[in-house]
Scaffold this motif. Sequence first.
Motif, PDB file in Angstrom:
ATOM      1  N   ILE A  41      -8.472   2.370   7.512  1.00 27.06           N
ATOM      2  CA  ILE A  41      -8.553   0.940   7.217  1.00 27.06           C
ATOM      3  C   ILE A  41      -9.919   0.556   6.648  1.00 27.06           C
ATOM      4  CG2 ILE A  41      -9.345   0.262   9.546  1.00 27.06           C
ATOM      5  CD1 ILE A  41      -6.798  -1.667   7.334  1.00 27.06           C
ATOM      6  N   ASN A  42     -10.943   1.324   6.964  1.00 24.12           N
ATOM      7  CA  ASN A  42     -12.281   1.032   6.453  1.00 24.12           C
ATOM      8  C   ASN A  42     -12.627   1.831   5.206  1.00 24.12           C
ATOM      9  OD1 ASN A  42     -13.024  -0.895   8.436  1.00 24.12           O
ATOM     10  ND2 ASN A  42     -13.312   0.762   9.901  1.00 24.12           N
ATOM     11  N   ASP A  43     -11.666   2.599   4.722  1.00 20.67           N
ATOM     12  CA  ASP A  43     -11.899   3.396   3.522  1.00 20.67           C
ATOM     13  C   ASP A  43     -11.507   2.572   2.303  1.00 20.67           C
ATOM     14  OD1 ASP A  43     -11.886   5.140   1.404  1.00 20.67           O
ATOM     15  OD2 ASP A  43     -10.975   6.788   2.540  1.00 20.67           O
ATOM     16  N   LEU A  44     -12.497   2.095   1.570  1.00 22.58           N
ATOM     17  CA  LEU A  44     -12.199   1.197   0.451  1.00 22.58           C
ATOM     18  C   LEU A  44     -11.400   1.890  -0.638  1.00 22.58           C
ATOM     19  CD1 LEU A  44     -15.515  -0.843   0.121  1.00 22.58           C
ATOM     20  CD2 LEU A  44     -13.446  -1.373   1.393  1.00 22.58           C
ATOM     21  N   ASP A  45     -11.493   3.215  -0.702  1.00 24.34           N
ATOM     22  CA  ASP A  45     -10.681   3.920  -1.696  1.00 24.34           C
ATOM     23  C   ASP A  45      -9.199   3.768  -1.378  1.00 24.34           C
ATOM     24  OD1 ASP A  45     -12.806   4.748  -3.180  1.00 24.34           O
ATOM     25  OD2 ASP A  45     -12.996   6.669  -2.158  1.00 24.34           O
ATOM     26  N   ILE A  46      -8.900   3.564  -0.118  1.00 23.91           N
ATOM     27  CA  ILE A  46      -7.505   3.393   0.293  1.00 23.91           C
ATOM     28  C   ILE A  46      -7.100   1.925   0.233  1.00 23.91           C
ATOM     29  CG2 ILE A  46      -5.873   3.624   2.211  1.00 23.91           C
ATOM     30  CD1 ILE A  46      -6.616   6.299   1.064  1.00 23.91           C
ATOM     31  N   THR A  47      -7.923   1.070   0.824  1.00 23.00           N
ATOM     32  CA  THR A  47      -7.502  -0.317   0.996  1.00 23.00           C
ATOM     33  C   THR A  47      -7.582  -1.120  -0.301  1.00 23.00           C
ATOM     34  OG1 THR A  47      -9.726  -0.955   1.681  1.00 23.00           O
ATOM     35  CG2 THR A  47      -8.158  -0.349   3.419  1.00 23.00           C
ATOM     36  N   LEU A  48      -8.523  -0.764  -1.180  1.00 29.41           N
ATOM     37  CA  LEU A  48      -8.711  -1.574  -2.384  1.00 29.41           C
ATOM     38  C   LEU A  48      -8.353  -0.857  -3.674  1.00 29.41           C
ATOM     39  CD1 LEU A  48     -12.026  -3.467  -1.571  1.00 29.41           C
ATOM     40  CD2 LEU A  48      -9.674  -4.250  -1.340  1.00 29.41           C
ATOM     41  N   SER A  49      -8.081   0.420  -3.590  1.00 30.95           N
ATOM     42  CA  SER A  49      -7.791   1.162  -4.805  1.00 30.95           C
ATOM     43  C   SER A  49      -6.486   0.694  -5.434  1.00 30.95           C
ATOM     44  CB  SER A  49      -7.682   2.654  -4.494  1.00 30.95           C
ATOM     45  OG  SER A  49      -7.179   3.325  -5.631  1.00 30.95           O
ATOM     46  N   HIS A  50      -6.556   0.416  -6.715  1.00 27.20           N
ATOM     47  CA  HIS A  50      -5.321   0.027  -7.397  1.00 27.20           C
ATOM     48  C   HIS A  50      -4.324   1.166  -7.431  1.00 27.20           C
ATOM     49  CE1 HIS A  50      -6.087  -4.007  -9.259  1.00 27.20           C
ATOM     50  NE2 HIS A  50      -7.231  -3.740  -8.693  1.00 27.20           N
ATOM     51  N   GLU A  51      -4.851   2.378  -7.323  1.00 21.60           N
ATOM     52  CA  GLU A  51      -3.937   3.512  -7.349  1.00 21.60           C
ATOM     53  C   GLU A  51      -3.134   3.615  -6.064  1.00 21.60           C
ATOM     54  OE1 GLU A  51      -5.664   7.107  -8.706  1.00 21.60           O
ATOM     55  OE2 GLU A  51      -6.262   6.187 -10.579  1.00 21.60           O
ATOM     56  N   HIS A  99       0.853  -1.189   0.000  1.00 21.59           N
ATOM     57  CA  HIS A  99       0.000   0.000   0.000  1.00 21.59           C
ATOM     58  C   HIS A  99       0.886   1.237   0.000  1.00 21.59           C
ATOM     59  CE1 HIS A  99      -3.096  -2.866   1.350  1.00 21.59           C
ATOM     60  NE2 HIS A  99      -3.921  -2.037   0.779  1.00 21.59           N
ATOM     61  N   ILE A 100       0.715   2.073  -1.015  1.00 29.70           N
ATOM     62  CA  ILE A 100       1.529   3.285  -1.100  1.00 29.70           C
ATOM     63  C   ILE A 100       1.252   4.165   0.110  1.00 29.70           C
ATOM     64  CG2 ILE A 100       1.928   5.389  -2.424  1.00 29.70           C
ATOM     65  CD1 ILE A 100       1.182   3.700  -4.942  1.00 29.70           C
TER      66      ILE A 100
END
Length: 83
Positions: A33-43, A24-25
């Motif tokens: 941890i519950n922010d899917l934009d952070i945990t699952l984002s390919h970016e 994870h960058i």
Amino acid sequence: MHRITIDGGMCERCKDKPGYIVDHIEELTPENINDLDITLSHENLQYLCLQCHNKKTFGKKENEEYFFRSDGQIYPLPPVNYL
Ligand SMILES: [Zn+2]
């Protein structure tokens, strides 16, 4: 040097070694941890070799391949033992 695949085989940072771990960058924290934009984002994901991951995680200096321990001996970068 052999390429494993057309894309995704090599470390995205040094582009010289096979990738070893998806990192994870933006480091995960209790706040995101519950922010899917952070945990699952390919970016927010990058594929790193072990050396680059260790540098990012354990040391912030490039080319720091060894470290001193309290007994004064020089050791290679510590292993990643929490995967
Ligand atoms: Zn690398």
